[in-house]
Scaffold this active site. Structure first.
Site, PDB file in Angstrom:
ATOM      1  N   ALA A 298      51.853  28.361  14.615  1.00 35.26           N
ATOM      2  CA  ALA A 298      51.949  29.518  13.711  1.00 35.26           C
ATOM      3  C   ALA A 298      50.563  30.025  13.332  1.00 35.26           C
ATOM      4  O   ALA A 298      49.697  29.245  12.934  1.00 35.26           O
ATOM      5  CB  ALA A 298      52.725  29.137  12.459  1.00 35.26           C
ATOM      6  N   ASP A 299      50.352  31.330  13.456  1.00 32.20           N
ATOM      7  CA  ASP A 299      49.111  31.923  12.950  1.00 32.20           C
ATOM      8  C   ASP A 299      49.377  32.453  11.531  1.00 32.20           C
ATOM      9  O   ASP A 299      50.477  32.281  10.999  1.00 32.20           O
ATOM     10  CB  ASP A 299      48.592  33.016  13.898  1.00 32.20           C
ATOM     11  N   SER A 300      48.359  33.056  10.921  1.00 37.58           N
ATOM     12  CA  SER A 300      48.506  33.462   9.513  1.00 37.58           C
ATOM     13  C   SER A 300      49.643  34.475   9.330  1.00 37.58           C
ATOM     14  O   SER A 300      50.362  34.454   8.329  1.00 37.58           O
ATOM     15  CB  SER A 300      47.190  34.035   8.996  1.00 37.58           C
TER      16      SER A 300
END
Lengths: 81, 282
Positions: free
Chosen positions: A37-39
């Site tokens: 997961a990225d931001s």
């Protein structure tokens, strides 16, 4: 809602939002390092939790929710409160 | 629903241009450039949410025209400057039309005055509609556009005035320039999901807004600067806008045709225009 219910629903949301296989989505998994997961994905995940469980998760508390298990514990505590 | 079947016009288009199965929200679509954009997107097969602030009759008439031509459109009234109304409006659109893929931030007003005569309340209103309105709509639509992944599009209608400025239009120019900054930032924010964000900076087009602000000698002087010697038709901007949502995502940035259309992105390898970053198709 029992802990088992919350766990099941959290995992379902995580699977859908992060597009991960069910067997990869265990309580010890870290959203960023293990599930990719990225931001932006974290924000989408938090919005999905908020909507589904009808709670508000403040930004400063999002930082403490690192694993799938953290999310289950947080949501369980907030729903009791 | 009917919008998910190809319209007669959409069937005649090459598949790369057809927007069948996609839902587009065009703000301020009851007249001018927005009206033309709504029509062209509908002709390409998109189901169009026709947003209006006050002109319900004009919005309904447009929807009837689109439906009469075999397209799909429904009116949705809300003020883009009202964050809560935008949130509710977008939710209603998603519930009634089955999703949201394309957001065209077109709603805009121009209040012209030389700086020394400009009222703070007028500046506030110009910013509220032209800039904050686009921000609120993008914010409300973001989750749905991200869900649409490579089909997700935001197209902001800025203005040539936002790039070059104009005496007597400082308020409008500031808001339209702000829209370009919003475009560039959101392009970077959403690029990883394949959602592209672009801006179009139209010159002068035959709309109520242009008619109100450019007349008499000013119109003559303006015509002298335009190589074609005429003011553009809204349909011409609409055609340019409709190229952005095509599949695959556009790779050209059209900087040279700035007076009708331009990507607002100035990075050498534009991730917004080209999510692969290499000019290849997705």
């Amino acid at each position: 809602m029992t802990t088992a219910d919350i766990e099941k629903q959290v995992i379902e949301i995580v699977r859908e939002q992060l597009d991960v296989k069910p067997e990869d989505c265990t309580l010890d998994k870290i959203f960023t390092d293990d599930l990719g997961a990225d931001s932006l994905a974290i924000v989408e995940l938090v919005l999905a939790f908020e909507e589904h469980f009808e709670i508000k998760i403040p930004d400063e508390e999002v930082e403490n929710i690192k694993t799938v298990g953290d999310a289950v514990n947080y949501i369980r505590a907030r729903r009791k409160a | 629903m009917s919008g998910h079947e190809a319209t007669p016009q959409a069937r005649a288009l090459p598949p790369s241009l057809a927007l069948t199965g996609r839902v587009a929200l065009v703000t301020g679509a009851s007249r001018g450039i927005g009206r033309a954009i709504a029509r062209v997107l509908a002709q390409r097969g998109a189901t169009v949410a026709v947003n209006y602030a006050a002109r319900e009759d004009a919005a309904r008439e447009l929807c009837d025209e689109i439906v009469g031509e075999g397209g799909a459109a429904r009116p949705f009234g809300f003020d883009v400057a009202d964050a809560a109304a935008v949130e509710a409006g977008v939710q209603k659109i998603v519930a009634e039309l089955g999703g949201l893929h394309i957001l065209v931030n077109n709603a805009g007003i121009s209040i012209d005055a030389l700086l020394m005569r400009a009222a703070p309340a007028d500046f506030q209103r110009v910013l509220d509609v032209n800039l904050k309105g686009a921000f609120f709509c993008a914010k409300a639509a973001a989750r749905h556009l991200l869900k649409a992944k490579a089909d997700g599009r935001i197209i902001n209608i800025s203005s040539v005035i936002g790039e070059q400025g104009n005496a007597g239009q400082a308020m409008y120019a500031a808001a339209k320039a702000g829209l370009l900054g919003l475009t560039r930032s959101l392009a970077r924010e959403f690029a990883s999901r394949g959602v592209t964000v672009n801006a179009v900076t139209p010159g002068f087009f035959e709309t109520d807004m242009t008619a109100a602000s450019v007349h008499g000698d000013a119109r003559e002087a303006l015509l002298k600067q335009i190589p074609l010697g005429r003011i553009g038709r809204p349909e011409e901007v609409a055609e340019a806008v409709a190229t952005w949502p095509r599949r695959p995502p556009p790779t050209s940035r059209g900087k040279s045709s700035r007076s009708t259309a331009a990507c607002a992105c100035e990075t050498p390898l534009c991730a917004a225009c080209d999510p692969s970053g290499e000019g290849t198709t997705l």
